[in-house]
Design an enzyme around this catalytic site. Sequence first.
Site, PDB file in Angstrom:
ATOM      1  N   LYS A  22       0.989  -1.165  -0.101  1.00  0.00           N
ATOM      2  CA  LYS A  22      -0.016  -0.019   0.333  1.00  0.00           C
ATOM      3  C   LYS A  22       0.568   1.255   0.115  1.00  0.00           C
ATOM      4  CE  LYS A  22      -1.871   1.955   3.827  1.00  0.00           C
ATOM      5  NZ  LYS A  22      -1.707   3.245   4.386  1.00  0.00           N
ATOM      6  N   ASN A  23       1.693   1.175   1.252  1.00  0.00           N
ATOM      7  CA  ASN A  23       2.172   2.450   1.360  1.00  0.00           C
ATOM      8  C   ASN A  23       2.905   2.758  -0.191  1.00  0.00           C
ATOM      9  OD1 ASN A  23       1.082   2.981   3.153  1.00  0.00           O
ATOM     10  ND2 ASN A  23       2.708   2.562   5.010  1.00  0.00           N
ATOM     11  N   CYS A 117      -4.841   7.974   9.049  1.00  0.00           N
ATOM     12  CA  CYS A 117      -5.501   7.771  10.229  1.00  0.00           C
ATOM     13  C   CYS A 117      -5.061   8.663  11.433  1.00  0.00           C
ATOM     14  CB  CYS A 117      -4.398   6.475  10.545  1.00  0.00           C
ATOM     15  SG  CYS A 117      -5.013   4.805   9.862  1.00  0.00           S
ATOM     16  N   ARG A 122      -0.484  15.546  13.017  1.00  0.00           N
ATOM     17  CA  ARG A 122       0.219  14.746  12.294  1.00  0.00           C
ATOM     18  C   ARG A 122       0.951  15.738  11.158  1.00  0.00           C
ATOM     19  NH1 ARG A 122      -1.956   9.225   8.849  1.00  0.00           N
ATOM     20  NH2 ARG A 122      -0.038   9.243   8.613  1.00  0.00           N
ATOM     21  N   ASP A 305       3.882   0.644  12.529  1.00  0.00           N
ATOM     22  CA  ASP A 305       2.821   0.023  11.210  1.00  0.00           C
ATOM     23  C   ASP A 305       2.149  -1.297  12.118  1.00  0.00           C
ATOM     24  OD1 ASP A 305       2.358   2.273  10.324  1.00  0.00           O
ATOM     25  OD2 ASP A 305       2.697   1.928   8.163  1.00  0.00           O
ATOM     26  N   ARG A 397      -9.321  -0.100   3.382  1.00  0.00           N
ATOM     27  CA  ARG A 397      -7.969   0.679   2.962  1.00  0.00           C
ATOM     28  C   ARG A 397      -6.729   0.551   3.041  1.00  0.00           C
ATOM     29  NH1 ARG A 397      -6.454   5.084   7.011  1.00  0.00           N
ATOM     30  NH2 ARG A 397      -5.285   5.525   5.387  1.00  0.00           N
TER      31      ARG A 397
END
Length: 428
Positions: A22-23, A117, A122, A305, A397
């Site tokens: 994903k990232n 999230c 952030r 994570d 997600r």
Amino acid sequence: MEKFVISGGKPLKGTVHISGAKNAAVAVLPAVLLSDEPCTIENLPNISDVSTILQTMSALGAKVKLINKSTVEIDPRNVRSYVVTKQMAEGMRASSYFMGALLGRMKHSRVAPPGGCDFGVRPIDQHIKGFEALGAKVTIENGMVDAKADELRGSSIYLDVVSVGATINIMLAAVKVKGLTVIENAAREPHIVDLANFLNSMGADIMGAGTGMIKIRGVDYLKGADYSIIPDQIEAGTYMVAAAATMGDVLINNVTPKHLESIAAKLREMGALVEEFEEAVRVKMSSRPRKCNVKTMPHPGFPTDMQPQIATILAVAEGTSIVTEGVWDSRFRYVEQLTLMGADIQVDGKMAVITGVDALSPAPVKAVDLRAGAAMLIAGMMAEGVTEIEEIDHIDRGYEEVVEKFTALGADIKRVYYDENAGALKRA
Ligand code: EPZ
């Protein structure tokens, strides 16, 4: 609305295939906007964060053609818009990558602040510092971050905190500017290396990705590329922990074992057998896990994570473990949910003291964010009886076909559609 209903207590057994990261995907896709030719991206995970990025790219004017569920062809040549609205950006942290990509492409980007999230504050100050060092003027207008330059130039940027997002955004903005850009104290995550490999395969000149110093020499033209995204380190780690937590025996396929070393080390400390193969790891657990202490850190440290997932297995370990969060200010919101399932966890600032209990018990819980949701899935599979997890859109997600993959390993998980008002239940 949807929820997961899990009938827990079954050890996971078999083989699972890990999807693209994903990232990495959410960085590589916006990077296509910098290309002067069409690109084909393969091994994309079929998850909602990727769909949101692709929809945003279409809205900006790119031609997006799905070849199959993990491959997409993108022609960015007609992109004329530099605006990513609040509606497009909310719910996804990676929307910030459009700041760097559009600034690099058009010398102008106007992007709503990213969602994603909730880990407390952030900030994006390091992204902005990088854009300004390259010569952009950055302002916040009507809630949008506007970055604009007449001309961008290579520069030296020292990041005050090791930030994945800022490292990626500066790489994107700098890849086509005149001169040399040096990012010092850069993040070293596998997805940063993947982005650099993708950009270099188009003709970019990036050196040092994966180390603390990245050097980017600007180029004028980026040709199209066919590129395959790396396997997802965190999805793989989640299945590794799930295998150990359910006393299972699982072969996790299509992974890069080197990216999983910190996770394997902690599972071994707990007593699991972890075998590494060329593109797979096997995790087998035969006894109650032993306590261990974990501190999350930027790569190559233990990934933040994976913090909720590792805390979940430690909730039933023999003895008391300490989990320290070294990246985010606030990433223990899931603890309240685990406590509902009988876990004994005391949080003090960035530290959680976990006293292992004999077993977790089923309860109705919520996925408070993406990896917290993964932790609830693991907890639900550990607890004998029926656990229900709400707010599962967070899990969708980031985890492709999570029900299908866990079911193939022997778990009993159903995705259930329910009408909140009528209270009626209907199985999918
Ligand atoms: C990325 O977020 C990941 N997201 C996160 O994964 C991951 O938790 C995080 O990196 C750390 O590994 C994506 O890749 C899309 P950061 P990012 O900038 O880039 C501070 C998941 O579960 N900071 O590396 O937003 C910040 O507050 C997600 O898949 C500043 O102070 O994280 C934090 O304490 C969730 N100023 C630390 O740096 C800045 O300008 C690391 O943040 C930027 C960050």
